[in-house]
Design a protein around this motif. Structure first.
Motif, PDB file in Angstrom:
ATOM      1  N   TRP A  51      19.406   4.883 -13.045  1.00 47.88           N
ATOM      2  CA  TRP A  51      18.470   5.493 -13.992  1.00 47.88           C
ATOM      3  C   TRP A  51      17.029   5.314 -13.506  1.00 47.88           C
ATOM      4  O   TRP A  51      16.213   6.240 -13.519  1.00 47.88           O
ATOM      5  N   LEU A  52      16.716   4.098 -13.044  1.00 46.83           N
ATOM      6  CA  LEU A  52      15.370   3.845 -12.509  1.00 46.83           C
ATOM      7  C   LEU A  52      15.110   4.751 -11.310  1.00 46.83           C
ATOM      8  O   LEU A  52      14.012   5.287 -11.145  1.00 46.83           O
ATOM      9  N   GLY A  53      16.141   4.917 -10.482  1.00 46.98           N
ATOM     10  CA  GLY A  53      15.982   5.780  -9.317  1.00 46.98           C
ATOM     11  C   GLY A  53      15.733   7.216  -9.736  1.00 46.98           C
ATOM     12  O   GLY A  53      14.907   7.909  -9.160  1.00 46.98           O
ATOM     13  N   HIS A  54      16.431   7.653 -10.777  1.00 51.56           N
ATOM     14  CA  HIS A  54      16.260   9.011 -11.285  1.00 51.56           C
ATOM     15  C   HIS A  54      14.835   9.215 -11.800  1.00 51.56           C
ATOM     16  O   HIS A  54      14.201  10.229 -11.542  1.00 51.56           O
ATOM     17  N   LEU A  55      14.325   8.187 -12.519  1.00 50.49           N
ATOM     18  CA  LEU A  55      12.963   8.286 -13.040  1.00 50.49           C
ATOM     19  C   LEU A  55      11.932   8.052 -11.945  1.00 50.49           C
ATOM     20  O   LEU A  55      10.776   8.443 -12.068  1.00 50.49           O
ATOM     21  N   GLY A  56      12.356   7.366 -10.877  1.00 50.64           N
ATOM     22  CA  GLY A  56      11.400   7.037  -9.820  1.00 50.64           C
ATOM     23  C   GLY A  56      10.467   5.916 -10.216  1.00 50.64           C
ATOM     24  O   GLY A  56       9.352   5.820  -9.731  1.00 50.64           O
ATOM     25  N   ARG A  57      10.937   5.048 -11.105  1.00 50.50           N
ATOM     26  CA  ARG A  57      10.082   3.928 -11.540  1.00 50.50           C
ATOM     27  C   ARG A  57      10.728   2.593 -11.212  1.00 50.50           C
ATOM     28  O   ARG A  57      11.928   2.510 -10.974  1.00 50.50           O
ATOM     29  N   GLY A  58       9.939   1.552 -11.252  1.00 52.61           N
ATOM     30  CA  GLY A  58      10.479   0.207 -11.075  1.00 52.61           C
ATOM     31  C   GLY A  58      10.925  -0.069  -9.653  1.00 52.61           C
ATOM     32  O   GLY A  58      11.732  -0.960  -9.411  1.00 52.61           O
ATOM     33  N   GLY A  59      10.407   0.693  -8.692  1.00 57.02           N
ATOM     34  CA  GLY A  59      10.837   0.524  -7.311  1.00 57.02           C
ATOM     35  C   GLY A  59      10.554  -0.865  -6.781  1.00 57.02           C
ATOM     36  O   GLY A  59      11.376  -1.462  -6.099  1.00 57.02           O
ATOM     37  N   PHE A  60       9.375  -1.377  -7.114  1.00 53.61           N
ATOM     38  CA  PHE A  60       8.982  -2.693  -6.617  1.00 53.61           C
ATOM     39  C   PHE A  60      10.019  -3.741  -7.015  1.00 53.61           C
ATOM     40  O   PHE A  60      10.500  -4.519  -6.193  1.00 53.61           O
ATOM     41  N   LEU A  61      10.406  -3.698  -8.286  1.00 49.74           N
ATOM     42  CA  LEU A  61      11.391  -4.659  -8.798  1.00 49.74           C
ATOM     43  C   LEU A  61      12.740  -4.460  -8.112  1.00 49.74           C
ATOM     44  O   LEU A  61      13.363  -5.406  -7.633  1.00 49.74           O
ATOM     45  N   ALA A  62      13.164  -3.196  -8.020  1.00 53.98           N
ATOM     46  CA  ALA A  62      14.498  -2.913  -7.484  1.00 53.98           C
ATOM     47  C   ALA A  62      14.608  -3.358  -6.029  1.00 53.98           C
ATOM     48  O   ALA A  62      15.656  -3.807  -5.590  1.00 53.98           O
ATOM     49  N   ILE A  63      13.516  -3.236  -5.278  1.00 58.86           N
ATOM     50  CA  ILE A  63      13.576  -3.613  -3.864  1.00 58.86           C
ATOM     51  C   ILE A  63      13.477  -5.127  -3.727  1.00 58.86           C
ATOM     52  O   ILE A  63      14.179  -5.746  -2.941  1.00 58.86           O
ATOM     53  N   ASN A  64      12.578  -5.728  -4.517  1.00 58.69           N
ATOM     54  CA  ASN A  64      12.302  -7.145  -4.293  1.00 58.69           C
ATOM     55  C   ASN A  64      13.338  -8.078  -4.888  1.00 58.69           C
ATOM     56  O   ASN A  64      13.402  -9.245  -4.523  1.00 58.69           O
ATOM     57  N   ILE A  65      14.170  -7.545  -5.777  1.00 64.31           N
ATOM     58  CA  ILE A  65      15.196  -8.410  -6.367  1.00 64.31           C
ATOM     59  C   ILE A  65      16.144  -8.913  -5.278  1.00 64.31           C
ATOM     60  O   ILE A  65      16.665 -10.027  -5.342  1.00 64.31           O
ATOM     61  N   SER A  66      16.306  -8.111  -4.217  1.00 62.85           N
ATOM     62  CA  SER A  66      17.162  -8.543  -3.119  1.00 62.85           C
ATOM     63  C   SER A  66      16.569  -9.745  -2.395  1.00 62.85           C
ATOM     64  O   SER A  66      17.281 -10.663  -2.004  1.00 62.85           O
ATOM     65  N   ASN A  67      15.242  -9.713  -2.211  1.00 60.65           N
ATOM     66  CA  ASN A  67      14.605 -10.836  -1.525  1.00 60.65           C
ATOM     67  C   ASN A  67      14.729 -12.109  -2.335  1.00 60.65           C
ATOM     68  O   ASN A  67      14.954 -13.185  -1.786  1.00 60.65           O
ATOM     69  N   VAL A  68      14.563 -11.984  -3.651  1.00 60.38           N
ATOM     70  CA  VAL A  68      14.706 -13.158  -4.513  1.00 60.38           C
ATOM     71  C   VAL A  68      16.128 -13.690  -4.434  1.00 60.38           C
ATOM     72  O   VAL A  68      16.360 -14.888  -4.260  1.00 60.38           O
ATOM     73  N   GLY A  69      17.106 -12.791  -4.516  1.00 66.22           N
ATOM     74  CA  GLY A  69      18.500 -13.193  -4.472  1.00 66.22           C
ATOM     75  C   GLY A  69      18.843 -13.941  -3.199  1.00 66.22           C
ATOM     76  O   GLY A  69      19.662 -14.843  -3.197  1.00 66.22           O
ATOM     77  N   ASN A 117      20.485  -1.020  -3.448  1.00 62.95           N
ATOM     78  CA  ASN A 117      21.085   0.139  -2.788  1.00 62.95           C
ATOM     79  C   ASN A 117      21.172   1.343  -3.713  1.00 62.95           C
ATOM     80  O   ASN A 117      20.914   2.462  -3.286  1.00 62.95           O
ATOM     81  N   ALA A 118      21.546   1.126  -4.975  1.00 62.43           N
ATOM     82  CA  ALA A 118      21.679   2.264  -5.881  1.00 62.43           C
ATOM     83  C   ALA A 118      20.318   2.924  -6.105  1.00 62.43           C
ATOM     84  O   ALA A 118      20.201   4.153  -6.112  1.00 62.43           O
ATOM     85  N   TYR A 119      19.273   2.096  -6.248  1.00 62.30           N
ATOM     86  CA  TYR A 119      17.939   2.656  -6.459  1.00 62.30           C
ATOM     87  C   TYR A 119      17.511   3.478  -5.252  1.00 62.30           C
ATOM     88  O   TYR A 119      17.105   4.632  -5.372  1.00 62.30           O
ATOM     89  N   VAL A 120      17.637   2.853  -4.060  1.00 61.73           N
ATOM     90  CA  VAL A 120      17.235   3.553  -2.841  1.00 61.73           C
ATOM     91  C   VAL A 120      18.057   4.826  -2.661  1.00 61.73           C
ATOM     92  O   VAL A 120      17.529   5.859  -2.261  1.00 61.73           O
ATOM     93  N   ALA A 121      19.362   4.749  -2.995  1.00 59.00           N
ATOM     94  CA  ALA A 121      20.243   5.896  -2.808  1.00 59.00           C
ATOM     95  C   ALA A 121      19.723   7.109  -3.577  1.00 59.00           C
ATOM     96  O   ALA A 121      19.643   8.209  -3.034  1.00 59.00           O
ATOM     97  N   VAL A 122      19.341   6.911  -4.833  1.00 62.34           N
ATOM     98  CA  VAL A 122      18.876   8.045  -5.635  1.00 62.34           C
ATOM     99  C   VAL A 122      17.521   8.529  -5.118  1.00 62.34           C
ATOM    100  O   VAL A 122      17.269   9.725  -5.036  1.00 62.34           O
ATOM    101  N   ARG A 123      16.648   7.578  -4.731  1.00 60.83           N
ATOM    102  CA  ARG A 123      15.339   7.983  -4.218  1.00 60.83           C
ATOM    103  C   ARG A 123      15.445   8.750  -2.918  1.00 60.83           C
ATOM    104  O   ARG A 123      14.565   9.526  -2.568  1.00 60.83           O
TER     105      ARG A 123
END
Lengths: 257, 231
Positions: A51-69, A117-123
């Motif tokens: 959904w975030l990918g569809h809206l194109g929002r929250g990219g920073f969070l979606a990408i950086n959550i991997s680094n935190v993990g 991955n899901a976010y990037v996939a939609v973007r």
């Protein structure tokens, strides 16, 4: 080396597989907890990320959550969850607190690769295709379900694949905090200085990991709307959007690796 | 009895067992510093080991495209093996030592680093390479003076990922009694010692963040030309 022979003998001994706490029961435990956690993480993470990918929002969070993990040690999180007063009963066994702690930790560690991955996939769905969908008068929901989602499936699946590998590794580590799974056989072997047992457990865990990875790779190929080997699969779907699709597949390759 | 009462329990005594306890950090300073030093040592050794093997492998893979898929498939297969299973498999060769952990973690880092080297070298534009050849650069000088510097951003990105995940994975080394801060975590779980557990976990995350920041700063120093473009 003697140890190899002993390990082999341990693996061949049928009672080591069938007894209570043997390989089979531990494997069932670990597979159950792994797939439950993966399913939960997918049910929570994928809709949000798509959904975030569809809206194109929250990219920073979606990408950086991997680094935190990546920075949080799985072992430390498992240890923290087990030592907490909640959830589950105080019973320190596979189905008590350690089991629940494992499930939560596994779910948490499956989320980052899924979401990123899901976010990037939609973007990554090319702008021309989105614009074409808009030009055809598709509503936002139609565009998402009929254009963006199918095209992003391969990359989403590669996220699921990463998450599966991560979950299997983490559920093995759960044995260090007395959680369920084959890892217990490894840690017991090391605790009692029977290294052949530890080695045998390691061999089984590694073999299952490779099998799971292979299955996930096959699944990833199946959901690809542009199969790499073009022969044979769903020719009529191929015609409709044949031109721009290879681009998406390429993009998926560079990111999803 | 009065003796017990007079001695007010510190925040890490069995009866209180608080999560945060400065007194614990104060009292067990030596133990914590030792574990931290071991942790850093294992992490750095593993990264260096991974780098030393990954670089020639990437060069070989680039030179011989047929080997590339084999090398990538092997390293990916290795990466899917859980750490708790990889360490026992190394024990027959290196025993219960820090070497086992270093080799195991180095192999994980290797996967990320080989990819990073390959992607980085591939990101160098062909016309740049051609003009360097036209200027008379031999293949060795081309690699060191032109390709590596230009590939540096991609390589450093891979190195950051490898470093951060190695810091986290080092804790698993506690299986063979060489896990740095992981030893404290494991002891903390067994004894239900919360202060020890949380201190070690927090130090782990801080160490990962610190090394990451250091690598970002190094990258800025190494690639001064990217600064204008990004900020």
């Amino acid at each position: 080396m003697n140890l190899f022979a002993e390990t082999w003998r341990y693996l061949l001994d049928g009672s080591n597989w069938t007894e209570n706490g043997g390989f089979l029961s531990r494997l069932v435990e670990q597979l159950l907890v792994s797939f439950t956690a993966l399913g939960l993480a997918m049910a929570i993470g994928l809709p949000i990320a798509l959904w975030l990918g569809h809206l194109g929002r929250g990219g920073f969070l979606a990408i950086n959550i991997s680094n935190v993990g990546r920075a949080v040690p799985t072992f430390a999180l498992l240890a923290l969850l087990v030592t907490l007063d909640w959830p589950g009963s105080g019973y320190f066994g596979p189905y008590g607190r350690a089991g629940l702690a494992t499930l939560i930790a596994l779910g948490l560690f499956a989320l980052p690769p899924l979401i990123t991955n899901a976010y990037v996939a939609v973007r990554e769905v090319p702008l021309e295709i989105r614009q074409a969908a808009d030009g055809m008068g598709m509503s936002g929901a139609q565009k998402f379900w009929r254009v963006e989602l199918p095209l992003s499936m391969p990359l989403v699946m590669s996220g699921v694949r990463l998450a599966l590998v991560q979950v299997w590794a983490t559920s093995t580590i759960a044995a260090l905090v007395a959680g369920p799974g084959v890892g217990r056989i490894i840690t017991e072997g090391f605790a009692t200085n029977t290294y052949s047992q530890g080695m045998a457990g390691a061999v089984v865990v590694a073999a299952v990991a490779l099998v799971l990875e292979l299955l996930a790779a096959v699944a990833q190929r199946l959901v690809d709307p542009v199969p790499r080997a073009r022969a044979g699969s769903s020719p009529n779907r191929e015609e409709q959007l044949s031109e721009p699709r290879p681009k998406v597949a390429e993009a998926a390759d560079t990111v999803g690796r | 009895m009065t003796l017990l009462a007079a001695d007010t329990p510190s925040c890490y005594s069995r009866f209180v067992n608080e999560w945060f306890c400065w007194q614990y950090v104060d009292d067990r300073q030596d133990e914590i510093v030792d574990a931290l030093v071991e942790h850093i040592g294992i992490t750095l050794a593993a990264i260096v080991f991974g780098l030393v093997i990954a670089f020639p492998l990437a060069l070989v893979a680039r030179r011989m495209p047929r080997l590339e898929s084999t090398i990538l498939a092997l390293s990916t297969g290795l990466y899917t093996v859980p750490s708790l299973a990889l360490l026992p498999l190394l024990v027959p060769f290196t025993g219960l030592s820090a070497t086992t952990v270093v080799i195991g973690l180095g192999l994980y880092a290797l996967t990320i680093l080989v990819r990073a080297f390959l992607d980085g070298l591939r990101s160098v534009p062909d016309d740049v390479r051609e003009s360097a050849v036209g200027l008379g650069y031999g293949s060795g000088r081309l690699l060191v003076r032109v390709e590596l510097p230009l590939a540096m951003p991609v390589i450093m990105a891979g190195l950051r990922v490898a470093t951060v995940s190695t810091v986290a994975l080092t804790t698993v080394g506690t299986l063979v009694a060489n896990g740095g801060l992981g030893n404290l975590i494991s002891h903390g779980v067994q004894r239900d010692f919360r202060a020890e557990l949380l201190t070690a976990a927090v130090l782990c995350v801080l160490l990962a963040v610190l090394l990451d920041v250091l690598l970002v700063l190094t990258q800025r120093l190494l690639t001064p030309w990217t600064r204008g473009a990004h900020s």
